[in-house]
Every structure is written in C-alpha cells, then in structure tokens.
Enzyme design. Structure first.
Site, PDB file in Angstrom:
ATOM      1  N   LYS A  34       0.840  -1.200   0.000  1.00  6.69           N
ATOM      2  CA  LYS A  34       0.000   0.000   0.000  1.00  6.69           C
ATOM      3  C   LYS A  34       0.874   1.248   0.000  1.00  6.69           C
ATOM      4  CE  LYS A  34      -0.407   0.209   5.050  1.00  6.69           C
ATOM      5  NZ  LYS A  34      -1.320   0.303   6.205  1.00  6.69           N
ATOM      6  N   ARG A 130     -10.679   1.388  15.120  1.00  5.92           N
ATOM      7  CA  ARG A 130     -10.814   2.151  13.882  1.00  5.92           C
ATOM      8  C   ARG A 130     -11.848   1.439  13.016  1.00  5.92           C
ATOM      9  NH1 ARG A 130      -4.759   2.976  11.603  1.00  5.92           N
ATOM     10  NH2 ARG A 130      -5.305   0.831  11.020  1.00  5.92           N
ATOM     11  N   TYR A 254      18.499  30.050   6.206  1.00  4.61           N
ATOM     12  CA  TYR A 254      17.385  30.864   6.688  1.00  4.61           C
ATOM     13  C   TYR A 254      17.457  31.044   8.200  1.00  4.61           C
ATOM     14  CZ  TYR A 254      15.093  30.426   2.132  1.00  4.61           C
ATOM     15  OH  TYR A 254      14.796  30.491   0.811  1.00  4.61           O
ATOM     16  N   MET A 302      13.784  24.308   0.850  1.00  4.71           N
ATOM     17  CA  MET A 302      12.934  23.537  -0.057  1.00  4.71           C
ATOM     18  C   MET A 302      13.736  22.632  -0.984  1.00  4.71           C
ATOM     19  SD  MET A 302      10.078  24.854  -2.778  1.00  4.71           S
ATOM     20  CE  MET A 302       8.923  25.371  -1.513  1.00  4.71           C
TER      21      MET A 302
END
Length: 357
Positions: A34, A130, A254, A302
């Site tokens: 999955k 669940r 940063y 990023m």
C-alpha cells in the site's frame, strides 16, 4: 548533467527481507504494498515479489487496479474495503478481495450472485477501534455469508493496536479477544503484521501481512538493532554541489540558525523538504558523505541543505552523499525529527527513482 538527487531501490534486498518474513511466520503471506509500497514503488516491488508471495495487500481500490494492470495475478486484498456499492463493479471485474469491516458491507456482498474467487475477508476489532466488527457482528457476518454461499472460504483478520516493537505479553488481551470471537467458526485467520511477525510468535497464523519489514524497517524503537537481519531497501542519495568557507561568527541558511564557532567549510547538497527530506531535521543530524559522516548545518530549505565539511577533508564537490540508507538509517533520522521512518519513506516526492537490479 541532471540534478544528482535520487532514490535507489534495491529489489534484491526486498526479496531477501520477504524470505526473512517467510522463515519467521510460515504459512501464506500477503506482501503489503500500500501507499506505493511505502514509497518504494508498488509495481516494481510487486513484480519482484510475485514469484514468492501468495498475495498482496493494498489500501484502496485504485492501488489494486494498478497492480492488475501491471500483470499481477495473485490475490489482492483491499485493506480499507469498499466505500460504497459503486465500487463493487471494479472489485468484481478486477478479481479483488475487499475486507469487510462493517455490517452494511456484509449485507451488500451477500447479495452477489456468486462469491468472490478468493472468498471473504472479515475484520474483527480487537482494540484498535478504527475499523472492524465486534464479536456479535462478526458471528452474524460469518453465518450470513455461509448460509448464502455454503462452503465459501472465510478469513478473519485483525490489526493490533500495540504491534510496534512488540514486547512480551502486550498483545495477549487482543489475541484473547480474537480467539474468543472466532471460537467454533472454522475460519482462516490473518493476525500478524511486521511487528508481530518479528516479535510475537503467538500471532502467527494462516496469513501473515509483512509490510514495513519488507523494506528493511523495524517497527521497534529507534536505536535498537534491526531484528532478523533486515536490510534497508531504499536509500536517498545526492552529491555535494558547491562548497564555501565562512568566517567565525558568520551564519548559514534561513534565520541564521547555524553560526560558525570557527572558520568552517560548508557544503551544499541539492535536496530539501520538497524532495521528502524532513524540514524538522535538527542541526548536527548526520549525513553520509563518501566514507565520512558530516553534520547538518542550518535549516533544511525547499531544494537544498547545507552540511559542515570542516572535519571531512576528503569530501569535496562531486562527492556522493547519503541522506538515508546504510550509513544513516532512516529510522534514526526519523527519531531525530520526532516522526516515524515510514512517514519519511512514504512521502518522498520529487527525487527521481532509480532501481538497483
């Protein structure tokens, strides 16, 4: 030259890890692929495992359809089942097996003209709360399906709420509930996920469901030795693209989070949080660089991150680096970031995939 950041998938190790699951569990195994095989590539992984695995497990219908289109012929179990009657057509046409975890699904499937080729899979709630039926609902479901389709194969599964890094006795209450629920029903069973396969022999039954362990990841606490000789299947790699010296007191990245306490040689790696490397990785997190380990310096951005190369004179522009893999276990990195290894491997996005044959 293209951007050097890439994911490497070692399918030979994947098959070795599967054989390890086989040795521990025995019986039949559903290889869990999955979430794109936990980020490793569902089609490539399923094809590699097809000669060994009795079946595959995915989460949703679309994942099962993808495997059928890729030529996978073994049983495919949809762990989340169906969401509405509209799913039944594709489930039938693709010969998929939907786990039934609510009475309305049982009612719907009992109205079929013929049963699914793989029989029925029912889910019992042993404490996760669940998905899954309670004992009266489960017994009603087995009785209804057997009355409608005499002789049909019924498999009852559960998912343990405490299967990560299983310790002795922790699953005993859930296993007791499960055994009580199926007493006298004459059904096949599926209990053990990776954690239970590795650490709880009492949960081994007709069908095992190895997932995380196939990819060389151990659900036990980070820092503990990986059990059973599992080896990581994925590595995230790149190369040093630039370097520069900064003076004592100068900062990097940063917010100026890293401030040099001495003249420092800073290396730049073209990999960042858009590629799946965690932005929350703290300063000092290790990165493999050639044969050395170098610390992260400054915030992950990023597209890039920076490392301190001052104490690694052999590392220079072009040196291959490993963000996670053999040198830097992804579970160790995840622990530093306050998350789980499977979150990191599942969310790798932009890095180009490469398969080691």
């Amino acid at each position: 030259m293209s951007r050097p950041t890439s994911i490497h998938i070692n399918l030979e190790r994947l098959c070795e890890n599967f054989r390890c699951a086989r040795r521990l569990h025995g019986g039949s195994l559903l290889a869990v692929v999955k979430a794109n095989a936990y980020g490793h590539g569902a089609v490539a992984c399923a094809r590699a495992l097809a000669p060994q695995a009795e079946g595959f497990a995915v989460a949703i219908l679309e994942e099962g359809v993808e495997l059928r289109a890729a030529g996978i012929t073994q049983p495919i179990v949809l762990l989340e089942g169906i969401f509405s009657a509209a799913d039944l057509g594709q489930v039938r046409d693709q010969a998929l097996t939907a786990v039934l975890h609510q009475p309305w699904q049982v009612q719907l499937l009992s109205e079929l003209e013929v049963p699914p080729a793989g029989g029925f899979w029912l889910k019992f709630d042993s404490g996760m709360h669940r998905l899954g039926m309670n004992e009266p609902e489960l017994r009603w479901a087995v009785d209804r399906l057997r009355r409608r389709f005499p002789g049909v194969t019924v498999t009852v599964m559960t998912h343990f709420a405490h299967a990560d890094g299983v310790s002795p006795g922790v699953l005993d209450p859930a296993l007791t509930l499960f055994r009580q629920a199926i007493h006298g029903l004459s059904v096949r069973t599926s209990l053990a996920n990776s954690g239970a396969i590795l650490g709880y022999p009492e949960a081994r039954s007709d069908w095992g469901r190895p997932g995380l362990m196939l990819y060389g990841l151990d659900p036990a606490s980070p820092g503990q030795p990986v059990r059973a000789g599992l080896r990581p299947v994925m590595s995230l790699r790149s190369r040093i693209m630039a370097e520069r010296w900064i003076e004592k007191g100068e900062s990097v990245g940063y917010g100026g989070l890293f401030q040099a306490r001495r003249p420092a040689r800073i290396g730049v790696i073209p990999c960042g949080y858009a590629d799946g490397y965690p932005r929350t990785a703290p300063q000092g997190t290790w990165v493999g660089a050639g044969e050395d380990l170098v610390p992260l310096a400054g915030r992950v951005s990023m597209d890039m991150l920076t490392v301190d190369l001052t104490d690694a004179p052999r590392v220079t522009v072009g040196t291959e680096v490993e963000l996670w893999g053999d040198q830097v276990p992804v579970s160790t990195l995840a622990h530093c970031c306050g998350t789980l290894a499977y979150e990191l491997v599942c969310r790798v996005q932009r890095a180009a995939r490469h398969t080691d044959d």
